[in-house]
Design an enzyme around this catalytic site. Structure first.
Site, mmCIF file in Angstrom:
data_model
loop_
_atom_site.group_PDB
_atom_site.id
_atom_site.type_symbol
_atom_site.label_atom_id
_atom_site.label_comp_id
_atom_site.label_asym_id
_atom_site.label_seq_id
_atom_site.Cartn_x
_atom_site.Cartn_y
_atom_site.Cartn_z
ATOM 1 C CE LYS A 1 88.346 5.607 44.532
ATOM 2 N NZ LYS A 1 88.673 4.141 46.000
HETATM 3 C C1 LIG Z 1 89.898 4.360 46.995
HETATM 4 C C2 LIG Z 1 89.829 4.076 47.964
HETATM 5 C C3 LIG Z 1 90.427 4.043 48.711
HETATM 6 C C4 LIG Z 1 92.077 4.622 48.591
HETATM 7 O O1 LIG Z 1 92.057 6.115 48.609
HETATM 8 P P1 LIG Z 1 92.903 6.551 46.792
HETATM 9 O O2 LIG Z 1 93.084 7.195 46.687
HETATM 10 O O3 LIG Z 1 93.185 5.789 45.902
HETATM 11 O O4 LIG Z 1 94.421 6.985 47.766
HETATM 12 C C5 LIG Z 1 90.685 4.391 49.961
HETATM 13 N N1 LIG Z 1 89.438 4.012 50.895
HETATM 14 C C6 LIG Z 1 88.335 3.198 50.356
HETATM 15 C C7 LIG Z 1 87.288 2.969 51.240
HETATM 16 C C8 LIG Z 1 88.331 3.531 48.883
HETATM 17 O O5 LIG Z 1 86.568 3.269 47.732
#
Ligand SMILES: *Cc1c(COP(=O)(O)O)cnc(C)c1O
Length: 469
Positions: free
Chosen positions: A112
């Site tokens: 993120k």
């Molecule tokens: C947010 C997240 C996901 C999922 O990603 P999306 O964009 O919501 O499909 C997978 N793994 C981790 C570690 C995340 O933080």
């Protein structure tokens, strides 16, 4: 570049307005009016460029001239300055044509950060240019919240309120949200699930009076710019492994469908993507939809990969719009059916298109832990549980052995020590930043799953209403 809403009723907006808006006023999500297409030479030219330069090349056509190349490159350089790896998103080989794409070298140890560090700077810049402030609200299943608070802490033009499901995020994730001391960031534990948090955020945006009074903005992956910044690493990794001359497949641990939708965008922009594999944990609504053509919610269970414990996968609406050949009325009908009956169906053409581009596989809780152990035994590599879901899924799907498979490594194992200990019998090494947060006091608010309580709290603490009109 102009942006249109998946529900067809909200105004068409430019880049900066989409950046500051998040959810469209008709409840839909914004998408670019068309996909900019790179030719082979332009994709080949990304080879050997720095991550920041490729990011500029990928993002530029979407900004529609609203930010100069120099400003964009400088902003990207600042966004990635704090990353712990020079490549920003390095590839690690774990098999003859199997690669992990490490996306967790940012300050909160999950992918993120890659988009949030860019989004915070773009928003701050846009707000300053307009001489105003904003109230940013977001829901997190764990990783978005820390990344958002880290990116926005101390920024003058923004007050931030992040909702997370009480007791359903890891200790490391919670401390990332509750230890920053800046008064402009607020972590709120909601007595409910991630979907409850997400529904509360949607309700704030649909409360148009409050939305205007507080200048609400969103940083969930409903915000187009999050997706945009994630398109970049599909290009950097694809080009490193032979694109545009060779096709590449990607496996993406998925929850809200934002990260994998960025892969779909990259494909539409000319990257030769063979397959996009949706990896799910036992919350497998996306896999069931792919198999049956019917999206049907039955409730969420907590897993070792909490950032994927999602049932209303909000970015899936962007794909629906594409599957329906951008027919917004069709998307409105599906979303109405989801609201009223907790399900909707794909038409046969939509279902066929979905299956042509995507595959899906699921990892159970036991399979997730077993994959962490197996990968470590086979290669010495310790992966986090979300990444393990992806690696396990990639091993299950049918694939062409000549096409490299890039598995997105979405978090650092130290972010989920309990799962790692359960899988391997040992705790992962703790990065310095995690050790430091353990010693800091926590601060936060706990609220019931209740819209009135939440809107009252935000109205009381947001400065945008009174101070900076
Ligand atoms: C947010 C997240 C996901 C999922 O990603 P999306 O964009 O919501 O499909 C997978 N793994 C981790 C570690 C995340 O933080």
């Amino acid at each position: 570049m102009k942006y249109v809403s998946t529900r067809g009723q909200a105004p068409v907006l430019g880049f900066e307005d989409v950046l500051l808006t998040g959810l469209a006023r008709d409840g839909g999500l914004y998408l670019p009016e068309y996909w900019p297409l790179f030719n082979q030479a332009e994709i080949a030219a990304m080879g050997g460029q720095s991550y920041e330069h490729t990011a500029m090349a990928v993002m530029r056509p979407f900004a529609g001239g609203e930010i100069s190349d120099d400003d964009l490159l400088q902003l990207l350089t600042e966004a990635y300055r704090g990353f712990r790896h020079q490549a920003i998103a390095p590839l690690v080989q774990i098999g003859p044509s199997d690669w992990l794409l490490e996306l967790f070298h940012g300050p909160t140890l999950a992918f993120k950060d890659i988009a949030m560090q860019v989004l915070a700077r773009l928003m701050d810049r846009a707000l300053k240019r307009r001489g105003r402030a904003a109230t940013v609200v977001g829901a997190t299943s764990g990783d978005t919240g820390g990344a958002a608070i880290e990116a926005f802490r101390g920024r003058d033009a923004v007050d931030m309120f992040i909702l997370y499901p009480h007791g359903r995020v890891s200790d490391v994730q919670r401390r990332q949200m509750t230890t920053p001391t800046e008064g402009n960031v607020h972590a709120i534990a909601i007595d409910g699930t991630f979907d409850d948090c997400q529904n509360l955020v949607k309700a704030l945006f649909n409360d148009l009076a409050l939305r205007d009074r507080l200048h609400l903005a969103g940083v969930n992956s409903i915000n187009w710019v999050r997706i945009l910044a994630q398109i970049v690493y599909y290009f950097t990794s694809g080009v490193a492994l032979g694109a545009p001359d060779r096709p590449i497949s990607f496996t993406v641990p998925s929850g809200n469908f934002g990260d994998i939708f960025a892969g779909y965008a990259a494909m539409n922009m000319g990257l030769p993507v063979e397959r996009l594999v949706i990896a799910t944990n036992t919350n497998d609504i996306l896999l069931r939809t792919l198999e049956t053509g019917r999206y049907a919610a039955h409730g969420v269970t907590a897993t070792h990969s909490p950032s994927m414990d999602i049932e209303i996968s909000s970015n899936f609406e962007r794909l629906l719009f594409e599957l329906a050949d951008r027919d917004a009325e069709r998307v409105c009908d599906q979303m109405e059916s989801l609201r009223a009956q907790k399900s909707f169906s794909l038409q046969s053409g939509e279902h066929a298109f979905f299956r042509q581009v995507f595959q899906a596989a699921r990892a159970s809780e036991d399979e997730t832990l077993a994959e962490i152990r197996r990968l470590q035994a086979a290669t010495g590599y310790l992966c986090d549980p979300h990444t393990a879901v992806g690696v396990s899924a990639a091993r299950k799907v049918e694939r062409d052995p000549n096409v490299p498979m890039v598995m997105l490594a979405t978090a650092h194992p130290a972010k989920f020590p309990a799962a790692i200990e359960k899988a391997t019998g040992a705790l992962p090494a703790e990065p310095a930043i995690v050790a430091r947060q353990r010693t800091l006091p926590e601060r936060g608010t706990r609220l019931p799953n209740d819209y009135a309580a939440l809107s009252a709290f935000i109205s009381q603490h947001a400065r945008a209403a009174g101070k900076h009109q």
